[in-house]
Design a protein around this motif. Structure first.
Motif, PDB file in Angstrom:
ATOM      1  N   THR A  23       0.821  -1.205   0.000  1.00  0.00           N
ATOM      2  CA  THR A  23       0.000   0.000   0.000  1.00  0.00           C
ATOM      3  C   THR A  23       0.857   1.257   0.000  1.00  0.00           C
ATOM      4  OG1 THR A  23      -0.147  -0.073   2.409  1.00  0.00           O
ATOM      5  CG2 THR A  23      -1.934  -1.109   1.172  1.00  0.00           C
ATOM      6  N   ARG A  24       2.181   1.107   0.028  1.00  0.00           N
ATOM      7  CA  ARG A  24       3.021   2.296   0.085  1.00  0.00           C
ATOM      8  C   ARG A  24       3.064   2.982  -1.275  1.00  0.00           C
ATOM      9  NH1 ARG A  24       9.109   2.511   2.174  1.00  0.00           N
ATOM     10  NH2 ARG A  24       8.919   0.321   1.669  1.00  0.00           N
ATOM     11  N   ILE A  25       2.757   4.272  -1.297  1.00  0.00           N
ATOM     12  CA  ILE A  25       2.738   5.058  -2.522  1.00  0.00           C
ATOM     13  C   ILE A  25       3.998   5.901  -2.629  1.00  0.00           C
ATOM     14  CG2 ILE A  25       1.559   6.955  -3.695  1.00  0.00           C
ATOM     15  CD1 ILE A  25      -1.048   5.865  -2.503  1.00  0.00           C
ATOM     16  N   ILE A  26       4.350   6.553  -1.545  1.00  0.00           N
ATOM     17  CA  ILE A  26       5.500   7.455  -1.557  1.00  0.00           C
ATOM     18  C   ILE A  26       6.179   7.374  -0.196  1.00  0.00           C
ATOM     19  CG2 ILE A  26       4.156   9.476  -0.830  1.00  0.00           C
ATOM     20  CD1 ILE A  26       5.890  11.150  -2.721  1.00  0.00           C
ATOM     21  N   ASP A  27       7.470   7.485  -0.186  1.00  0.00           N
ATOM     22  CA  ASP A  27       8.219   7.460   1.068  1.00  0.00           C
ATOM     23  C   ASP A  27       8.276   8.885   1.608  1.00  0.00           C
ATOM     24  OD1 ASP A  27       9.963   7.159   3.172  1.00  0.00           O
ATOM     25  OD2 ASP A  27      11.254   5.752   2.118  1.00  0.00           O
ATOM     26  N   GLY A  28       7.240   9.252   2.363  1.00  0.00           N
ATOM     27  CA  GLY A  28       7.104  10.625   2.845  1.00  0.00           C
ATOM     28  C   GLY A  28       8.306  11.141   3.613  1.00  0.00           C
ATOM     29  N   PRO A  29       8.805  10.403   4.631  1.00  0.00           N
ATOM     30  CA  PRO A  29       9.956  10.909   5.380  1.00  0.00           C
ATOM     31  C   PRO A  29      11.192  11.129   4.510  1.00  0.00           C
ATOM     32  CG  PRO A  29       8.867   9.182   6.620  1.00  0.00           C
ATOM     33  CD  PRO A  29       8.226   9.217   5.252  1.00  0.00           C
ATOM     34  N   THR A  30      11.356  10.325   3.461  1.00  0.00           N
ATOM     35  CA  THR A  30      12.510  10.508   2.570  1.00  0.00           C
ATOM     36  C   THR A  30      12.346  11.740   1.698  1.00  0.00           C
ATOM     37  OG1 THR A  30      12.915   8.129   2.547  1.00  0.00           O
ATOM     38  CG2 THR A  30      13.926   9.398   0.788  1.00  0.00           C
ATOM     39  N   VAL A  31      11.117  11.980   1.225  1.00  0.00           N
ATOM     40  CA  VAL A  31      10.884  13.143   0.364  1.00  0.00           C
ATOM     41  C   VAL A  31      11.045  14.445   1.146  1.00  0.00           C
ATOM     42  CG1 VAL A  31       9.167  14.368  -1.039  1.00  0.00           C
ATOM     43  CG2 VAL A  31       9.394  11.886  -1.219  1.00  0.00           C
ATOM     44  N   LEU A  32      10.555  14.455   2.394  1.00  0.00           N
ATOM     45  CA  LEU A  32      10.674  15.674   3.188  1.00  0.00           C
ATOM     46  C   LEU A  32      12.136  16.020   3.400  1.00  0.00           C
ATOM     47  CD1 LEU A  32       7.852  15.199   5.826  1.00  0.00           C
ATOM     48  CD2 LEU A  32       8.000  17.001   4.116  1.00  0.00           C
ATOM     49  N   GLN A  33      12.451  17.284   3.305  1.00  0.00           N
ATOM     50  CA  GLN A  33      13.785  17.850   3.493  1.00  0.00           C
ATOM     51  C   GLN A  33      14.723  17.569   2.319  1.00  0.00           C
ATOM     52  OE1 GLN A  33      15.410  17.324   7.421  1.00  0.00           O
ATOM     53  NE2 GLN A  33      13.404  17.434   8.386  1.00  0.00           N
ATOM     54  N   ARG A  34      14.194  17.146   1.175  1.00  0.00           N
ATOM     55  CA  ARG A  34      14.997  16.979  -0.026  1.00  0.00           C
ATOM     56  C   ARG A  34      14.954  18.268  -0.843  1.00  0.00           C
ATOM     57  NH1 ARG A  34      17.972  13.238   1.668  1.00  0.00           N
ATOM     58  NH2 ARG A  34      17.071  11.197   1.868  1.00  0.00           N
ATOM     59  N   SER A  35      15.931  18.436  -1.703  1.00  0.00           N
ATOM     60  CA  SER A  35      15.987  19.612  -2.560  1.00  0.00           C
ATOM     61  C   SER A  35      15.012  19.462  -3.723  1.00  0.00           C
ATOM     62  CB  SER A  35      17.402  19.779  -3.118  1.00  0.00           C
ATOM     63  OG  SER A  35      17.667  18.754  -4.066  1.00  0.00           O
ATOM     64  N   PRO A  36      14.657  20.566  -4.379  1.00  0.00           N
ATOM     65  CA  PRO A  36      13.780  20.466  -5.552  1.00  0.00           C
ATOM     66  C   PRO A  36      14.359  19.542  -6.617  1.00  0.00           C
ATOM     67  CG  PRO A  36      13.930  22.744  -4.837  1.00  0.00           C
ATOM     68  CD  PRO A  36      14.922  21.967  -4.011  1.00  0.00           C
ATOM     69  N   ALA A  37      15.663  19.579  -6.830  1.00  0.00           N
ATOM     70  CA  ALA A  37      16.280  18.715  -7.846  1.00  0.00           C
ATOM     71  C   ALA A  37      16.155  17.242  -7.471  1.00  0.00           C
ATOM     72  CB  ALA A  37      17.752  19.090  -8.027  1.00  0.00           C
ATOM     73  N   ALA A  38      16.332  16.933  -6.197  1.00  0.00           N
ATOM     74  CA  ALA A  38      16.225  15.539  -5.759  1.00  0.00           C
ATOM     75  C   ALA A  38      14.798  15.027  -5.892  1.00  0.00           C
ATOM     76  CB  ALA A  38      16.707  15.400  -4.312  1.00  0.00           C
ATOM     77  N   VAL A  39      13.818  15.854  -5.550  1.00  0.00           N
ATOM     78  CA  VAL A  39      12.413  15.446  -5.680  1.00  0.00           C
ATOM     79  C   VAL A  39      12.046  15.311  -7.153  1.00  0.00           C
ATOM     80  CG1 VAL A  39      10.019  16.126  -5.233  1.00  0.00           C
ATOM     81  CG2 VAL A  39      11.749  16.409  -3.454  1.00  0.00           C
ATOM     82  N   GLN A  40      12.503  16.259  -7.975  1.00  0.00           N
ATOM     83  CA  GLN A  40      12.191  16.214  -9.408  1.00  0.00           C
ATOM     84  C   GLN A  40      12.790  14.981 -10.071  1.00  0.00           C
ATOM     85  OE1 GLN A  40      12.375  19.885 -11.661  1.00  0.00           O
ATOM     86  NE2 GLN A  40      13.350  18.814 -13.360  1.00  0.00           N
ATOM     87  N   ALA A  41      13.939  14.536  -9.605  1.00  0.00           N
ATOM     88  CA  ALA A  41      14.563  13.350 -10.189  1.00  0.00           C
ATOM     89  C   ALA A  41      13.679  12.124 -10.038  1.00  0.00           C
ATOM     90  CB  ALA A  41      15.921  13.105  -9.537  1.00  0.00           C
ATOM     91  N   THR A  42      12.832  12.120  -9.027  1.00  0.00           N
ATOM     92  CA  THR A  42      11.947  10.983  -8.807  1.00  0.00           C
ATOM     93  C   THR A  42      10.540  11.222  -9.341  1.00  0.00           C
ATOM     94  OG1 THR A  42      13.167  10.374  -6.837  1.00  0.00           O
ATOM     95  CG2 THR A  42      10.965   9.478  -7.048  1.00  0.00           C
ATOM     96  N   LEU A  43       9.975  12.392  -9.080  1.00  0.00           N
ATOM     97  CA  LEU A  43       8.583  12.662  -9.446  1.00  0.00           C
ATOM     98  C   LEU A  43       8.431  13.258 -10.833  1.00  0.00           C
ATOM     99  CD1 LEU A  43       7.224  14.137  -6.082  1.00  0.00           C
ATOM    100  CD2 LEU A  43       7.168  11.761  -6.890  1.00  0.00           C
ATOM    101  N   GLY A  44       9.538  13.605 -11.477  1.00  0.00           N
ATOM    102  CA  GLY A  44       9.474  14.238 -12.792  1.00  0.00           C
ATOM    103  C   GLY A  44       9.359  15.742 -12.662  1.00  0.00           C
ATOM    104  N   ARG A  45       9.255  16.409 -13.796  1.00  0.00           N
ATOM    105  CA  ARG A  45       9.159  17.869 -13.790  1.00  0.00           C
ATOM    106  C   ARG A  45       7.831  18.295 -13.178  1.00  0.00           C
ATOM    107  NH1 ARG A  45      12.714  20.717 -16.534  1.00  0.00           N
ATOM    108  NH2 ARG A  45      11.252  22.422 -16.862  1.00  0.00           N
TER     109      ARG A  45
END
Length: 153
Positions: A19-41
Motif C-alpha cells: 500500500t506504500r505510494i510514496i516514502d514521505g519521510p525521505t521526500v521531506l527535506q529533499r531539494s527540488p532537484a532531488a524530488v524532481q529526479a523521482t517525481l518528474g518535472r
C-alpha cells in the motif's frame, strides 16, 4: 545518489499487495532537484512570498502529477518541508486512515491527537505533523494526506 532517489516513490496500491505510494519521510527535506529526479518535472511552480501561513519565510511551491495522484511540495531554502498528496483518481486513494499512513511510509499504530469526522491529525508522528482527510461526506476513501516537518498550531 541515484539509488537513494529511487526509494522516494515506491509502489502503487495495485502492485503486489503493497500500500506504500510514496516514502514521505525521505521526500521531506529533499531539494527540488532531488524530488524532481523521482517525481518528474513539476506541472506548476509558484514563488510563495514571506508571511504565507504555510511558508512563513517564503519559498517555492511545486505541483507534480502522475500515477493517479497530485503531489504538492513546498520548499523553503532548497529543502522540502510540506507534502500534500491528493487522489483525484479515486481508484488510487487509500480507503482507511491506517492505509493512508502506510501509503506514505509512516506507522499506523499511534492514536491520532485530533479526531474529526472527516480527518485525523498526528502532531508528532515520527517527528512529523500528519493530517489525513477523508472524502466528505461519503467517508469511503481518503482525499488527501498532508505531511509537514513543521508542527502546525
Amino acid at each position: 545518489m541515484e539509488l537513494l532517489l529511487l526509494g522516494l516513490l515506491v509502489a502503487t496500491p495495485a502492485q503486489a499487495g503493497t500500500t506504500r505510494i510514496i516514502d514521505g519521510p525521505t521526500v521531506l527535506q529533499r531539494s527540488p532537484a532531488a524530488v524532481q529526479a523521482t517525481l518528474g518535472r513539476p506541472i506548476r511552480t509558484k514563488a510563495v512570498p514571506s508571511g504565507d501561513v504555510h511558508l512563513p519565510d517564503g519559498g517555492t511551491s511545486r505541483v507534480y502529477a502522475g500515477h493517479g495522484m497530485r503531489i504538492d511540495v513546498d520548499f523553503e531554502q532548497d529543502r522540502s518541508t510540506t507534502i500534500v498528496i491528493a487522489f483525484p483518481d479515486i481508484t488510487m486513494a487509500p480507503r482507511t486512515y491506517e492505509a493512508a499512513l502506510e501509503a506514505v511510509n509512516l506507522p499506523s499504530g499511534p492514536a491520532p491527537d485530533l479526531i474529526r469526522r472527516d480527518r485525523r491529525e498526528w502532531r508528532n508522528l515520527e517527528g512529523y505533523f500528519v493530517r489525513v482527510i477523508a472524502a466528505y461526506p461519503t467517508l469511503d476513501r481518503i482525499d488527501a494526506i498532508v505531511l509537514s516537518v513543521h508542527p502546525l498550531p
